[in-house]
Design an enzyme around this catalytic site. Structure first.
Site, PDB file in Angstrom:
ATOM      1  N   SER A 163       5.433  -1.089  11.702  1.00 17.69           N
ATOM      2  CA  SER A 163       6.246   0.051  11.293  1.00 17.69           C
ATOM      3  C   SER A 163       5.590   1.338  11.786  1.00 17.69           C
ATOM      4  CB  SER A 163       6.317   0.080   9.770  1.00 17.69           C
ATOM      5  OG  SER A 163       6.658   1.361   9.313  1.00 17.69           O
ATOM      6  N   SER A 164       6.405   2.376  11.970  1.00 14.47           N
ATOM      7  CA  SER A 164       5.848   3.659  12.430  1.00 14.47           C
ATOM      8  C   SER A 164       5.000   4.327  11.345  1.00 14.47           C
ATOM      9  CB  SER A 164       6.963   4.598  12.865  1.00 14.47           C
ATOM     10  OG  SER A 164       7.870   4.808  11.814  1.00 14.47           O
ATOM     11  N   CYS A 165       5.073   3.846  10.087  1.00  6.25           N
ATOM     12  CA  CYS A 165       4.281   4.496   9.035  1.00  6.25           C
ATOM     13  C   CYS A 165       2.813   4.099   9.078  1.00  6.25           C
ATOM     14  CB  CYS A 165       4.878   4.257   7.664  1.00  6.25           C
ATOM     15  SG  CYS A 165       4.687   2.578   7.149  1.00  6.25           S
ATOM     16  N   LYS A 209       0.491  -3.358   7.091  1.00  9.25           N
ATOM     17  CA  LYS A 209       0.960  -3.488   8.470  1.00  9.25           C
ATOM     18  C   LYS A 209      -0.180  -3.296   9.471  1.00  9.25           C
ATOM     19  CE  LYS A 209       5.274  -4.546   7.928  1.00  9.25           C
ATOM     20  NZ  LYS A 209       5.753  -5.868   8.381  1.00  9.25           N
ATOM     21  N   TYR A 212       1.871  -0.111   1.972  1.00  3.85           N
ATOM     22  CA  TYR A 212       2.659  -0.775   3.022  1.00  3.85           C
ATOM     23  C   TYR A 212       2.008  -0.563   4.390  1.00  3.85           C
ATOM     24  CZ  TYR A 212       6.731  -1.774   5.981  1.00  3.85           C
ATOM     25  OH  TYR A 212       7.592  -2.284   6.937  1.00  3.85           O
ATOM     26  N   HIS A 229      16.539   2.951   2.594  1.00  2.00           N
ATOM     27  CA  HIS A 229      16.117   4.075   3.422  1.00  2.00           C
ATOM     28  C   HIS A 229      17.221   5.132   3.425  1.00  2.00           C
ATOM     29  CE1 HIS A 229      13.217   1.076   4.960  1.00  2.00           C
ATOM     30  NE2 HIS A 229      12.447   2.138   5.018  1.00  2.00           N
TER      31      HIS A 229
END
Ligand code: GDP
Length: 321
Positions: free
Chosen positions: A108-110, A141, A137, A180
């Site tokens: 994920s981009s987070c 990841k 999270y 989201h």
């Protein structure tokens, strides 16, 4: 991969996994192994090993994960860190143990620092603190992508990773406290239209910047990488199209065609101020997205919203915002 390869898509009931399955079938790959989370709990190591031993998949798309929007992450961090670490650890280790030829891990981009320079390049990983609302999270990841690299280096496993930006598409989650922003706003404007409401509540300040990718575009990138990429560096996958949450609300208002006033609820978190991926490495390999944001949202609202929303609108939501 060849048309007879045995392919396991973990998480095929989710938005990403189901898009990968659709795209695999379109491209002529039909030897798929699919298990629902009721049939196989990937948090259970013994059950996961048993499944790999029996099925012997050759290729694995690891799209099974606990996912959610800013509120779900903020309030249920324990589940986000536990479930994701268990699922990915079990699947990645089982893939090594049972000789999987290649595995693609979805991140994920987070994973990038809250205040990373924008657009975010792969090498900005771990150069600063995470966004606190989704730290559990993000940590899970990062552990997954680092595990793929460690397994490649120590055991010679061909495990690769892709980091998608914010996704939307068929099969999205329309539960307002879990979802989201994009599906949440589609639902809010749609319900405002049905109920002839004059106002729609948008969380936060409206100023955070986000990038959105149609999940069909992500699915094509995943299959493209499974066929063409064998390096340890994880690759970003985004549309390159950036928009503020306020402007997104206006675009969705236009597509749903209901002129409600937008009210900002600043008691809700903004999350990361800006989240735009630099996807130039993936693009240089030859992948590109098909949908513009306007086309993608229009596709979802016209062709998929009604069916997906019906699953949620019947449930009693504990908040109408
Ligand atoms: P994020 O990209 O991980 O922060 O996840 P979200 O998609 O949940 O949120 C993106 C941004 O949209 C945040 O700044 C939210 O505060 C904002 N936002 C505005 N309205 C909503 C809403 O109704 N639901 C969600 N989830 N986010 C919203």
């Amino acid at each position: 991969m060849n048309p007879n390869s045995k392919i396991y898509v973990a998480g095929h009931r989710g938005m990403v996994g189901s898009a990968i399955v659709r795209q695999l079938l379109l491209e002529g790959y039909s030897n798929l192994v699919l298990k629902t989370s009721q049939e196989l709990d990937l948090r259970d190591q013994k059950a996961t090993y048993k499944f790999f031993e029996e099925e012997q998949p050759e290729y694995v798309f690891l799209a099974a994960a606990r996912v959610g929007g800013v509120w779900a992450n903020y309030t249920r961090g324990a589940e986000f860190i536990y479930d994701n670490i268990m699922i990915q650890t079990n699947v990645i280790d089982a893939a090594r143990k049972y000789g999987v030829k290649k595995l693609l891990f979805l991140g994920s981009s987070c994973i990038y620092p809250r205040l990373a320079p924008q657009p975010m390049k792969e090498e900005y990983l771990l150069t600063g603190p995470f966004e606190p609302t989704n730290e559990p999270y993000a940590l899970a990841k990062v552990a997954g992508l680092k595990m793929c690299i460690a397994y490649r280096r120590q055991y010679g496993c061909n495990f690769i990773s892709i980091m998608p930006t914010n996704l939307y598409g068929p099969g999205d989650n329309y539960d307002l406290m879990e979802s989201h922003v994009l599906p949440a706003l589609l639902r809010k404007f749609h319900e405002a239209k049905l109920e002839r409401k004059k106002q729609v509540v948008v969380w936060g300040s409206g100023s955070p910047m986000r990038e959105f990718l149609h999940v069909n575009d992500l699915a094509s990138a995943c299959i493209f990488l499974m066929k063409n990429y064998n390096d340890e560096l994880w690759l970003n996958c985004g549309s390159g199209e950036e928009i503020s949450i306020g402007a997104l609300a206006e675009l969705i208002r236009e597509i749903v065609n209901w002129q409600a006033e937008i009210i900002y609820d600043t008691s809700k978190p903004d999350g990361m101020p800006r989240k735009l991926l630099d996807s130039s490495r993936l693009r240089a390999l030859g992948w590109q997205p098909h949908y513009s944001l306007r086309e993608g949202i229009t596709d979802v609202y016209n062709n998929h919203f009604e069916k997906d929303y019906a699953k949620y609108s019947k449930k009693v939501s504990y908040s109408s915002q």
